[in-house]
Design a protein around this motif. Structure first.
Motif, short mmCIF file in Angstrom:
data_model
loop_
_atom_site.label_atom_id
_atom_site.label_comp_id
_atom_site.label_asym_id
_atom_site.label_seq_id
_atom_site.Cartn_x
_atom_site.Cartn_y
_atom_site.Cartn_z
N LEU A 268 16.90 18.26 -41.69
CA LEU A 268 16.16 18.99 -40.40
C LEU A 268 14.71 19.29 -40.48
N PRO A 269 14.13 19.49 -41.93
CA PRO A 269 12.78 19.94 -42.09
C PRO A 269 11.84 18.85 -41.66
N TYR A 270 12.45 17.47 -41.78
CA TYR A 270 11.59 16.30 -41.33
C TYR A 270 10.68 16.49 -40.10
N PRO A 271 11.32 16.75 -39.09
CA PRO A 271 10.68 16.60 -37.59
C PRO A 271 9.60 17.90 -37.69
N PHE A 272 10.21 19.08 -38.10
CA PHE A 272 9.40 20.26 -37.94
C PHE A 272 8.14 20.12 -39.00
N LEU A 273 8.08 19.45 -40.17
CA LEU A 273 6.94 19.27 -40.99
C LEU A 273 6.08 18.12 -40.26
N VAL A 274 6.74 17.29 -39.73
CA VAL A 274 5.63 16.08 -38.97
C VAL A 274 5.19 16.75 -37.87
N ARG A 275 5.83 17.76 -37.09
CA ARG A 275 5.07 18.23 -35.83
C ARG A 275 3.89 19.48 -36.11
N ARG A 276 3.85 19.76 -37.24
CA ARG A 276 2.81 20.74 -37.65
C ARG A 276 1.55 20.15 -38.05
N TRP A 277 1.47 18.86 -38.38
CA TRP A 277 0.32 18.16 -38.84
C TRP A 277 -0.35 17.59 -37.71
N CYS B 295 -4.18 13.86 -40.70
CA CYS B 295 -5.88 13.91 -41.33
C CYS B 295 -6.04 15.19 -42.18
N VAL B 296 -4.71 15.62 -42.55
CA VAL B 296 -4.83 16.95 -43.32
C VAL B 296 -4.06 16.76 -44.88
N ASP B 297 -3.90 17.54 -45.66
CA ASP B 297 -3.32 17.46 -46.84
C ASP B 297 -1.64 17.53 -46.43
N THR B 298 -0.94 16.32 -46.57
CA THR B 298 0.40 16.70 -46.12
C THR B 298 1.39 16.43 -47.50
N ARG B 299 0.96 16.88 -48.85
CA ARG B 299 1.67 16.77 -49.84
C ARG B 299 3.11 17.69 -49.84
N VAL B 300 2.98 18.56 -48.87
CA VAL B 300 4.51 19.19 -48.57
C VAL B 300 5.32 18.24 -48.08
N SER B 301 5.07 17.61 -46.99
CA SER B 301 6.04 16.62 -46.42
C SER B 301 6.34 15.58 -47.61
N SER B 302 5.16 15.11 -48.21
CA SER B 302 5.62 14.14 -49.07
C SER B 302 6.60 14.32 -50.27
N TYR C 21 -2.96 15.07 -36.04
CA TYR C 21 -3.11 13.31 -36.22
C TYR C 21 -4.35 13.14 -35.39
N CYS C 22 -5.48 13.09 -36.41
CA CYS C 22 -6.83 12.81 -35.88
C CYS C 22 -7.69 11.48 -36.23
N ARG C 23 -6.58 10.62 -36.80
CA ARG C 23 -7.10 9.18 -37.17
C ARG C 23 -6.72 8.43 -36.15
N THR C 24 -5.49 8.23 -35.97
CA THR C 24 -4.90 7.21 -34.93
C THR C 24 -3.54 7.50 -34.66
N ASN C 25 -2.90 6.92 -33.69
CA ASN C 25 -1.43 6.97 -33.36
C ASN C 25 -0.51 5.83 -33.65
N ILE C 26 -1.37 4.78 -34.28
CA ILE C 26 -0.60 3.70 -34.50
C ILE C 26 0.22 3.67 -35.92
N ILE C 27 1.36 3.45 -35.77
CA ILE C 27 2.25 3.60 -36.93
C ILE C 27 2.52 2.29 -37.61
N PRO C 28 2.13 1.89 -38.68
CA PRO C 28 2.13 0.41 -39.35
C PRO C 28 3.73 0.28 -39.82
N ASN C 29 4.74 0.25 -38.79
CA ASN C 29 5.94 0.10 -39.28
C ASN C 29 6.70 -0.10 -37.81
N SER C 30 8.00 -0.73 -38.02
CA SER C 30 8.90 -1.08 -36.75
C SER C 30 9.56 0.24 -36.18
N VAL D 8 4.84 8.12 -40.84
CA VAL D 8 4.22 8.82 -39.79
C VAL D 8 3.40 9.94 -40.34
N VAL D 9 3.47 10.47 -41.38
CA VAL D 9 2.85 11.69 -42.26
C VAL D 9 1.76 10.99 -42.74
#
Length: 310
Positions: A174-183, A206-213, A185-194, A201-202
């Motif tokens: 459950l926390p995954y989408p909530f954590l991702v939504r709060r960041w 463009c901020v410190d995302t150590r909480v998500s990681s 995204y000022c670099r790009t919206n391109i995800i290098p994945n399928s 995504v994290v």
């Protein structure tokens, strides 16, 4: 080095230096498929589509056979049905979009759809791990204490175990989408994945995302760190019981009842563990190899579930 910086050469200069507000709240993400292998996407889609079709047909067949055959209404087959449903959801949450990328270059995905896909991937991955533990417990009791098998694993116990697996997985994911939504995204919206993997995504934020990681690592070790030791200990006991049987035929027959389950465990845990850790720490591993492994751990294990019917 963050994963998003490693693909900077794939982005136009204007995109990588765009105004911060362009991607602070992206309405969509762009899935690249398998970066570096775009020219081979159509060819890669052939084994992907074949394996996905086999997984769908095999797992639907399990559900149909168990439903229609009263003699299979027992703990092992109830757990197999749970595993089949989990595999169907897990593979279907990613493969249709992956094949759309490969066949039609349909790379755009809505932000909310991306978060939903992310939740389903991590929820049902954890659920699969829990069901594999439940199947392992069933094999342990059936081989090590066969006379009490049906008195220990009653329908009530099976239902409670299934509910516990579902609740654990749902809450941890459950926390995954909530954590991702709060960041932002000022670099790009391109995800290098399928597909919308959490760490992929994290790493675009463009901020410190150590909480998500750190939370991702916490879930990884909470699930695998708890489930794998239990499976290892029980399989040691199972193998001891098998090798203590008096005849070779008895040993082979008994081992056959859990051999396919063991293959399913290895096919699920090894790619998942490798994929999760290399995404975070394997900065020297080629990106296309990382993405292929990430797809393998979602696609291949569902093919092993039908073989467990044996």
């Amino acid at each position: 080095m963050p994963l998003c910086l490693r693909i900077g050469h794939l982005l136009p200069y204007s995109m990588s230096h765009s105004n911060t507000t362009d991607f602070t709240n992206p309405s969509t993400f762009i899935l690249m498929g398998i970066p570096g292998l775009e020219a081979a996407h159509v060819w890669i889609s052939i084994p992907f589509c074949t394996i996905y079709t086999i997984a769908i047909l095999g797992n639907v067949s399990i559900l149909f056979i168990v439903k229609m055959e009263p003699s299979l209404h027992g703990p092992m087959y109830y757990f197999l049905c749970m595993l089949a449903i989990t595999d169907l959801v897990l593979s279907t949450s990613t493969m249709p979009k992956v094949l759309n990328i490969f066949w039609f270059n349909s790379t755009e995905i809505d932000f909310s759809a991306c978060l939903t896909q992310m939740y389903f991937i991590h929820c049902f991955s954890a659920m699969e791990s829990g069901i594999l533990v439940a199947l392992d417990l069933d094999r342990y009791v059936a081989i090590c204490d066969p006379l009490r098998h049906f008195t220990i694993l009653t329908n009530s116990v099976v239902a409670k175990m299934g509910l516990a697996v579902v609740l654990r997985s749902s809450i941890l994911a459950l926390p995954y989408p909530f954590l991702v939504r709060r960041w932002p995204y000022c670099r790009t919206n391109i995800i290098p994945n399928s597909y919308c993997d959490h760490i992929a995504v994290v790493n675009l934020a463009c901020v410190d995302t150590r909480v998500s990681s750190n939370y991702g690592l916490f879930v990884l070790f909470s699930v695998i760190g708890l489930d794998m030791p239990f499976i290892m200990v029980s399989y040691i006991q199972i193998l001891r019981a098998i090798f203590s049987l008096p005849t070779k035929d008895a040993r082979l027959k008994t081992f056959g009842t859990c051999g396919s389950h063991l293959c399913c465990i290895l096919a699920f845990y090894i790619p998942e563990f490798f994929s999760s850790l290399t995404h975070r720490f394997g900065h020297e591993v080629p990106l296309h190899f990382l993405i292929l492994i990430a797809n393998v751990y979602l696609l291949v294990p569902p093919c092993f579930t039908p073989s467990s019917m044996g």
